[in-house]
Design an enzyme around this catalytic site. Structure first.
Site, mmCIF file in Angstrom:
data_model
loop_
_atom_site.group_PDB
_atom_site.id
_atom_site.type_symbol
_atom_site.label_atom_id
_atom_site.label_comp_id
_atom_site.label_asym_id
_atom_site.label_seq_id
_atom_site.Cartn_x
_atom_site.Cartn_y
_atom_site.Cartn_z
ATOM 1 C CG HIS A 1 -3.671 6.215 -27.656
ATOM 2 N ND1 HIS A 1 -2.426 5.661 -27.892
ATOM 3 C CD2 HIS A 1 -3.675 7.390 -28.324
ATOM 4 C CE1 HIS A 1 -1.723 6.471 -28.669
ATOM 5 N NE2 HIS A 1 -2.469 7.534 -28.943
ATOM 6 C CG LEU A 2 -6.742 9.585 -22.790
ATOM 7 C CD1 LEU A 2 -7.018 10.107 -21.382
ATOM 8 C CD2 LEU A 2 -8.039 9.463 -23.574
ATOM 9 N N GLY A 3 -4.148 11.111 -26.757
ATOM 10 C CA GLY A 3 -3.174 12.029 -27.372
ATOM 11 C C GLY A 3 -3.967 13.112 -28.078
ATOM 12 C CB ILE B 1 -3.864 13.799 -22.676
ATOM 13 C CG1 ILE B 1 -3.785 14.961 -23.682
ATOM 14 C CG2 ILE B 1 -4.783 14.143 -21.511
ATOM 15 C CD1 ILE B 1 -5.088 15.289 -24.393
ATOM 16 C CG HIS C 1 -5.019 5.424 -31.365
ATOM 17 N ND1 HIS C 1 -6.046 6.178 -30.868
ATOM 18 C CD2 HIS C 1 -4.188 6.294 -31.979
ATOM 19 C CE1 HIS C 1 -5.867 7.448 -31.176
ATOM 20 N NE2 HIS C 1 -4.740 7.541 -31.855
ATOM 21 N NE ARG D 1 1.535 20.540 -23.948
ATOM 22 C CZ ARG D 1 2.474 20.100 -24.765
ATOM 23 N NH1 ARG D 1 3.645 19.778 -24.288
ATOM 24 N NH2 ARG D 1 2.251 20.004 -26.055
ATOM 25 C CD GLU E 1 2.911 8.113 -22.378
ATOM 26 O OE1 GLU E 1 3.996 8.709 -22.309
ATOM 27 O OE2 GLU E 1 2.605 7.388 -23.342
ATOM 28 C CG ASN E 2 3.049 13.805 -20.262
ATOM 29 O OD1 ASN E 2 4.036 13.498 -19.613
ATOM 30 N ND2 ASN E 2 2.953 13.602 -21.565
ATOM 31 C CD GLU F 1 1.472 4.695 -31.460
ATOM 32 O OE1 GLU F 1 1.962 5.828 -31.218
ATOM 33 O OE2 GLU F 1 0.386 4.554 -32.030
ATOM 34 C CG ASN G 1 4.815 6.593 -36.818
ATOM 35 O OD1 ASN G 1 3.847 6.997 -37.469
ATOM 36 N ND2 ASN G 1 4.756 6.333 -35.530
ATOM 37 N NE ARG H 1 0.405 4.928 -36.638
ATOM 38 C CZ ARG H 1 -0.087 6.155 -36.539
ATOM 39 N NH1 ARG H 1 0.686 7.196 -36.771
ATOM 40 N NH2 ARG H 1 -1.330 6.337 -36.191
ATOM 41 N N GLY I 1 -5.163 12.714 -31.063
ATOM 42 C CA GLY I 1 -6.253 11.773 -31.369
ATOM 43 C C GLY I 1 -6.412 10.908 -30.128
ATOM 44 N NE ARG J 1 -8.585 13.472 -35.194
ATOM 45 C CZ ARG J 1 -7.819 12.401 -35.042
ATOM 46 N NH1 ARG J 1 -8.352 11.195 -34.997
ATOM 47 N NH2 ARG J 1 -6.512 12.521 -34.950
#
Ligand code: ADP
Length: 407
Positions: free
Chosen positions: A214-216, A338, A186, A291, A340-341, A390, A7, A98, A218, A247
């Protein structure tokens, strides 16, 4: 079957080895027997290779000028030293990569051939930070492992059946014919989460209308019906859609024209501003890491508060867009760093959406176990927090391709 997954990101090369000993794929992802990360940017003078296997953690310094040698060193640790997990590299049955951009060419995982490599190469202008590194990984594997089957798993593939009204931009049609269209990204994560959601709810995937968030660093949302991506927030590049770490997400494109005409911005300057200096970082100024934003907001920092508020506003607006695309909702999914946490992000996303039948359980939301429903008992729609996997999803695609080839 031993499946190596690569990846490659703009500044890192992550890799892991899965060993599948059962006849069928296990329902839950197993832990990889070996994991490695090369970070090319953490230190200015050298790359850092970290390996974890057999309960041991090792790290090495790498020459950043010789990235292929770094990949060789990484692979060496599979069959040598304390992290040895296989006798020889030829024990690896298949390598999955990937690949961020596969254009409109690929709707599923594909064996790497010269044609596939050419297409990945031709798409470099659309994914300059990723596609060159995918090719680097593919070539390194060919050099070290010879003719082992290599499979490309494209981030864009899951969105390839998006209906034309979602895929075509309302600009002169000739540009669509030249490849300027919405591709979406994603995809591996959105596909994995939709399948996991069906598994958790014990319902057929085809019966569910799903919005996957999907909040990371990106971030993108995808509206899924019948297991197919119907609409997604990212487009021609991963810049479109939500506000992200650095972004901007979608903005009025006339701003670009204005900056060019009035402030002499050129392509490079615009690119840097929109991809690296905008989003949460652009507003808060000090960091694009959620965070830090939440922490500063709790200390009363006004710009952190504003960054957070815009993030939620954009997220909820895009959620509405996805909702309209699939005409309703059977399950909402939160995933990635984001998603998940962060309990507060999930909570604020769902505020006042009871009219849709969507109600979060505050207690479950505060400390959710992974892959569970955090909706209130009187919510009509489950709200799932799913740990995206992934690498495992790529391994599964490889396993399926190799199994199909054998039969
Ligand atoms: P990438 O897109 O790089 O794979 P990740 O999925 O790892 O990103 O997500 C990174 C983001 O997740 C960062 O903005 C980070 O601040 C955020 N994050 C991680 N843990 C938390 C947390 N407990 N609360 C809020 N945000 C978090």
């Amino acid at each position: 079957m031993k499946i190596l997954v690569l990846n490659a990101g703009s500044s890192s090369q992550k890799s892991c080895l899965y060993e599948i000993t059962t006849q069928n794929l296990p329902e839950n992802p197993p832990k990889p027997i070996w994991e490695a990360t090369i970070d090319w940017t953490a230190n200015q003078n050298y790359g850092i290779l970290e390996i974890e296997a057999n309960g041991v953690k090792k790290d090495f310094k790498l020459n950043p000028e010789k990235r292929q040698e770094g990949i060789s060193k990484m692979l060496e640790t599979l069959s040598q030293g304390e992290t040895k997990v296989i006798e020889k590299l030829s024990d690896i049955n298949v390598v999955g990569h990937r690949v961020v951009h596969g254009g409109s060419e690929y709707s599923e995982a594909t064996f790497v051939t010269d044609k596939v490599k050419t297409i990945i190469k031709n798409l470099i202008p659309l994914a300059p930070n990723h596609n060159p590194h995918h090719l680097e990984g593919i070539e390194a594997i060919k050099k070290i492992l010879g003719d082992v089957p290599q499979i490309a798993v494209f981030d864009t593939a899951f969105h390839s059946q998006m209906p034309k009204e979602a895929a075509v931009y309302p600009i002169p049609y000739q540009w669509f014919q030249k490849g300027i269209r919405r591709y979406g990204f994603h995809g591996t994560s959105h596909k994995y989460c939709s399948q996991k959601a069906a598994q958790i709810l014990n319902k057929p995937l085809a019966s569910l209308r799903i919005i996957s968030c999907h909040l990371g660093n990106g971030a993108s949302l995808t509206a899924i019906r019948n297991g197919i991506s119907i609409n997604t927030t990212m487009g021609f590049t991963p810049l479109e859609g939500l506000m992200m770490g650095t972004r901007s997400g979608s903005i009025d494109s006339a701003i670009l024209i204005y900056l060019m005409q009035e402030y002499n911005f050129d392509a490079e300057k615009l690119n840097k501003m929109l991809n690296q200096e905008s989003g949460l970082k652009g507003i808060y100024g000090k960091s694009g890491d959620m965070r830090y934003i939440i922490n500063a907001m709790e200390q009363g920092d006004e710009l952190a508060q504003l960054a957070f508020d815009i993030y939620i506003h954009k997220l909820r607006c895009c959620l509405g867009e996805m909702l309209a695309s699939i005409g309703g909702l059977d399950v909402l999914v939160f995933t990635a760093g984001i998603g998940e946490n962060s309990a507060i992000i999930r909570e604020k996303t769902c505020v006042n959406l009871e009219f849709l039948g969507l109600k979060i359980d505050h207690k479950k939301n505060t400390k959710p176990t992974m892959n569970t429903d955090i909706s209130a008992s009187d919510s009509q729609i489950p709200i799932l927090v799913i740990h995206t996997q992934e690498d495992w999803a790529i391994a599964c695609e490889c396993w399926q391709k190799i199994s199909q080839k054998k039969s």
